[in-house]
Scaffold this motif. Structure first.
Motif, PDB file in Angstrom:
ATOM      1  N   GLY A 217      -0.006 -17.692  -1.660  1.00 44.51           N
ATOM      2  CA  GLY A 217      -0.580 -17.100  -2.860  1.00 44.51           C
ATOM      3  C   GLY A 217       0.325 -16.079  -3.481  1.00 44.51           C
ATOM      4  N   GLN A 218      -0.250 -15.360  -4.391  1.00 42.82           N
ATOM      5  CA  GLN A 218       0.518 -14.451  -5.229  1.00 42.82           C
ATOM      6  C   GLN A 218       0.548 -13.056  -4.631  1.00 42.82           C
ATOM      7  N   THR A 219       1.674 -12.404  -4.827  1.00 38.71           N
ATOM      8  CA  THR A 219       1.754 -10.992  -4.462  1.00 38.71           C
ATOM      9  C   THR A 219       1.055 -10.176  -5.544  1.00 38.71           C
ATOM     10  N   GLN A 220       0.097  -9.371  -5.122  1.00 40.54           N
ATOM     11  CA  GLN A 220      -0.642  -8.561  -6.081  1.00 40.54           C
ATOM     12  C   GLN A 220       0.032  -7.220  -6.338  1.00 40.54           C
ATOM     13  N   SER A 221       0.568  -6.631  -5.267  1.00 40.68           N
ATOM     14  CA  SER A 221       1.134  -5.294  -5.425  1.00 40.68           C
ATOM     15  C   SER A 221       2.161  -5.035  -4.320  1.00 40.68           C
ATOM     16  N   PHE A 222       2.956  -4.005  -4.509  1.00 39.46           N
ATOM     17  CA  PHE A 222       3.900  -3.575  -3.489  1.00 39.46           C
ATOM     18  C   PHE A 222       3.502  -2.185  -2.997  1.00 39.46           C
ATOM     19  N   SER A 223       3.396  -2.053  -1.674  1.00 36.95           N
ATOM     20  CA  SER A 223       3.092  -0.745  -1.108  1.00 36.95           C
ATOM     21  C   SER A 223       4.369  -0.106  -0.607  1.00 36.95           C
ATOM     22  N   ILE A 224       4.589   1.130  -0.981  1.00 37.04           N
ATOM     23  CA  ILE A 224       5.759   1.867  -0.510  1.00 37.04           C
ATOM     24  C   ILE A 224       5.252   2.921   0.463  1.00 37.04           C
ATOM     25  N   ILE A 225       5.691   2.816   1.712  1.00 36.68           N
ATOM     26  CA  ILE A 225       5.176   3.700   2.756  1.00 36.68           C
ATOM     27  C   ILE A 225       6.327   4.558   3.282  1.00 36.68           C
ATOM     28  N   MET A 226       6.127   5.866   3.244  1.00 40.03           N
ATOM     29  CA  MET A 226       7.126   6.783   3.786  1.00 40.03           C
ATOM     30  C   MET A 226       6.585   7.374   5.081  1.00 40.03           C
ATOM     31  N   ASP A 227       7.395   7.356   6.141  1.00 43.20           N
ATOM     32  CA  ASP A 227       7.003   7.967   7.412  1.00 43.20           C
ATOM     33  C   ASP A 227       5.668   7.447   7.944  1.00 43.20           C
ATOM     34  N   GLY A 228       5.301   6.253   7.535  1.00 41.49           N
ATOM     35  CA  GLY A 228       4.116   5.617   8.081  1.00 41.49           C
ATOM     36  C   GLY A 228       2.801   6.112   7.524  1.00 41.49           C
ATOM     37  N   ASN A 229       2.781   7.093   6.644  1.00 43.82           N
ATOM     38  CA  ASN A 229       1.486   7.521   6.116  1.00 43.82           C
ATOM     39  C   ASN A 229       1.430   7.617   4.590  1.00 43.82           C
ATOM     40  N   GLU A 230       2.374   8.321   3.966  1.00 43.01           N
ATOM     41  CA  GLU A 230       2.303   8.467   2.510  1.00 43.01           C
ATOM     42  C   GLU A 230       2.513   7.114   1.851  1.00 43.01           C
ATOM     43  N   SER A 231       1.538   6.646   1.133  1.00 39.99           N
ATOM     44  CA  SER A 231       1.637   5.311   0.581  1.00 39.99           C
ATOM     45  C   SER A 231       1.444   5.333  -0.934  1.00 39.99           C
ATOM     46  N   THR A 232       2.286   4.577  -1.620  1.00 37.27           N
ATOM     47  CA  THR A 232       2.140   4.413  -3.057  1.00 37.27           C
ATOM     48  C   THR A 232       2.010   2.921  -3.323  1.00 37.27           C
ATOM     49  N   THR A 233       1.100   2.529  -4.178  1.00 33.24           N
ATOM     50  CA  THR A 233       0.950   1.120  -4.488  1.00 33.24           C
ATOM     51  C   THR A 233       1.301   0.886  -5.953  1.00 33.24           C
ATOM     52  N   ILE A 234       2.156  -0.102  -6.178  1.00 33.42           N
ATOM     53  CA  ILE A 234       2.585  -0.423  -7.536  1.00 33.42           C
ATOM     54  C   ILE A 234       2.226  -1.878  -7.817  1.00 33.42           C
ATOM     55  N   PRO A 235       1.530  -2.178  -8.900  1.00 36.72           N
ATOM     56  CA  PRO A 235       1.187  -3.570  -9.200  1.00 36.72           C
ATOM     57  C   PRO A 235       2.455  -4.400  -9.414  1.00 36.72           C
ATOM     58  N   ALA A 236       2.404  -5.668  -8.970  1.00 34.96           N
ATOM     59  CA  ALA A 236       3.596  -6.505  -9.006  1.00 34.96           C
ATOM     60  C   ALA A 236       3.948  -6.971 -10.412  1.00 34.96           C
ATOM     61  N   ASN A 237       2.980  -6.939 -11.341  1.00 32.48           N
ATOM     62  CA  ASN A 237       3.257  -7.492 -12.668  1.00 32.48           C
ATOM     63  C   ASN A 237       3.908  -6.469 -13.610  1.00 32.48           C
ATOM     64  N   ILE A 238       4.172  -5.279 -13.138  1.00 29.65           N
ATOM     65  CA  ILE A 238       4.838  -4.277 -13.972  1.00 29.65           C
ATOM     66  C   ILE A 238       6.303  -4.178 -13.547  1.00 29.65           C
ATOM     67  N   ASP A 239       7.217  -4.320 -14.511  1.00 30.78           N
ATOM     68  CA  ASP A 239       8.627  -4.132 -14.184  1.00 30.78           C
ATOM     69  C   ASP A 239       8.956  -2.649 -14.246  1.00 30.78           C
ATOM     70  N   THR A 240       9.465  -2.139 -13.130  1.00 30.53           N
ATOM     71  CA  THR A 240       9.723  -0.699 -13.094  1.00 30.53           C
ATOM     72  C   THR A 240      10.804  -0.364 -12.075  1.00 30.53           C
ATOM     73  N   ILE A 241      11.326   0.824 -12.170  1.00 29.54           N
ATOM     74  CA  ILE A 241      12.283   1.331 -11.185  1.00 29.54           C
ATOM     75  C   ILE A 241      11.705   2.612 -10.602  1.00 29.54           C
ATOM     76  N   VAL A 242      11.608   2.643  -9.264  1.00 28.98           N
ATOM     77  CA  VAL A 242      11.014   3.794  -8.591  1.00 28.98           C
ATOM     78  C   VAL A 242      12.086   4.452  -7.733  1.00 28.98           C
ATOM     79  N   THR A 243      12.141   5.754  -7.756  1.00 29.79           N
ATOM     80  CA  THR A 243      13.040   6.480  -6.855  1.00 29.79           C
ATOM     81  C   THR A 243      12.187   7.299  -5.895  1.00 29.79           C
ATOM     82  N   VAL A 244      12.410   7.069  -4.597  1.00 27.98           N
ATOM     83  CA  VAL A 244      11.666   7.850  -3.611  1.00 27.98           C
ATOM     84  C   VAL A 244      12.663   8.619  -2.753  1.00 27.98           C
ATOM     85  N   ASN A 245      12.191   9.702  -2.171  1.00 29.79           N
ATOM     86  CA  ASN A 245      13.051  10.504  -1.308  1.00 29.79           C
ATOM     87  C   ASN A 245      12.760  10.199   0.152  1.00 29.79           C
TER      88      ASN A 245
END
Lengths: 123, 176
Positions: free
Chosen positions: A30-58
């Motif tokens: 099936g389709q990917t709905q979103s991408f989860s970005i996890i830092m250190d196993g807890n802080e999580s950000t979810t970005i929908p897959a249908n948006i083209d974007t560039i994210v910078t994380v530390n």
């Protein structure tokens, strides 16, 4: 030389292949709905897959640039030394992930989970 | 078990060969960033066969530690992953060596060792991120690779074990 193999060798090879392909049964298509970005196993950000974007994380070592484009995500540049996250390339299917161990960063492609369905309603 | 000079010299040559191969592999192109051919396990298999299980395990652990020291990677995450992988692989291979020639040849032992190495690494990486389920998708391609690379390593070790200096039986030495 091959005829000197023992029966145990074939059992081992079969077992390795069976264990190795068990996760395939678990992953849904099936389709990917979103991408989860996890830092250190807890802080999580979810970005929908249908948006083209560039994210910078530390991360622990410094900034990591992640690009989401046409429903796929990849690490554009990273502050780590091994650059395994960059070499992993783009992920598209649900369940796939990019890991950067030195930065403790994990990017997971999330699809629709079977758990989302209601099994039963108790009163 | 008394160590003769000859035995120490043979062991050192195997260790040096394992280190050289391991460092050379670092710079080879790979199918996936975390998959290596693991040719240094040829030396581990030969040491296990020639000097016994303990010597082979010692060689594998020395190879990881000295290799990491030489490349300046000691106590880095990559080192933690490789020491976890090697320990698991060596433990599996040691248990299987008890049934060497009865149930398994070097090929089976090598494939099982290769798979345990990568499996332990995947689990360790998952544990570091607390999300083992996200890392498990690496497993199918890793399993195919370990069967392929492990079988080649096992066949080379099997071929080399016929050469005179490696030919001595493990049992004779173990009985000393």
């Amino acid at each position: 030389m091959l005829n000197k193999l023992k029966i145990g060798d074939f059992i081992i090879i079969a077992a390795v292949l069976i264990i190795g392909f068990l996760p395939v049964l678990r992953n849904g298509n099936g389709q990917t709905q979103s991408f989860s970005i996890i830092m250190d196993g807890n802080e999580s950000t979810t970005i929908p897959a249908n948006i083209d974007t560039i994210v910078t994380v530390n991360g622990r070592l410094g900034p990591i640039v992640i690009e989401i484009k046409n429903g796929s995500a990849y690490v554009k540049s990273s502050s780590c030394s091994g650059k395994i996250c960059v070499k992993t390339g783009a992920i598209t299917k649900p369940g796939q992930a990019i890991a950067c161990v030195p930065n403790r960063l994990l990017i997971i492609a999330e699809g629709k989970r079977k758990q989302d369905k209601i099994d039963a309603i108790l009163e | 078990m008394p160590y003769s000079n000859k035995k120490i010299a043979h062991f050192s040559i195997l260790l040096a060969a394992a280190l050289a191969i391991w460092i050379f592999e670092e710079f080879l192109p790979r199918p996936m960033p975390w998959l290596k051919p693991g040719f240094s396990y040829i030396a581990v298999l030969l040491a296990m066969r020639r000097f016994g299980i303990g010597a082979g395990a010692l060689l594998a652990l020395l190879r990881v530690t000295l290799g990491a020291l030489l490349l300046g990677k000691i106590f880095s995450p990559a080192f933690i992953l490789s020491i976890c992988g090697t320990t698991t692989a060596v433990a599996t291979m040691a248990i299987m060596f008890l049934f060497y020639e009865k149930a398994f040849s070097l090929v089976g032992i090598s494939v099982a060792g290769a798979f345990c190495h990568i499996f332990a690494q995947i689990l360790t990486a998952g544990a570091l991120f607390y999300r083992i389920d996200a890392i498990l998708w690496l497993l199918p391609v890793s399993a195919l690779w370990t069967v392929f690379a492990g079988a080649i390593v096992g066949l080379i070790a099997k071929r080399l074990s016929i050469i005179k200096i490696f030919r001595h039986d493990m049992h004779k030495i173990a009985c000393n």
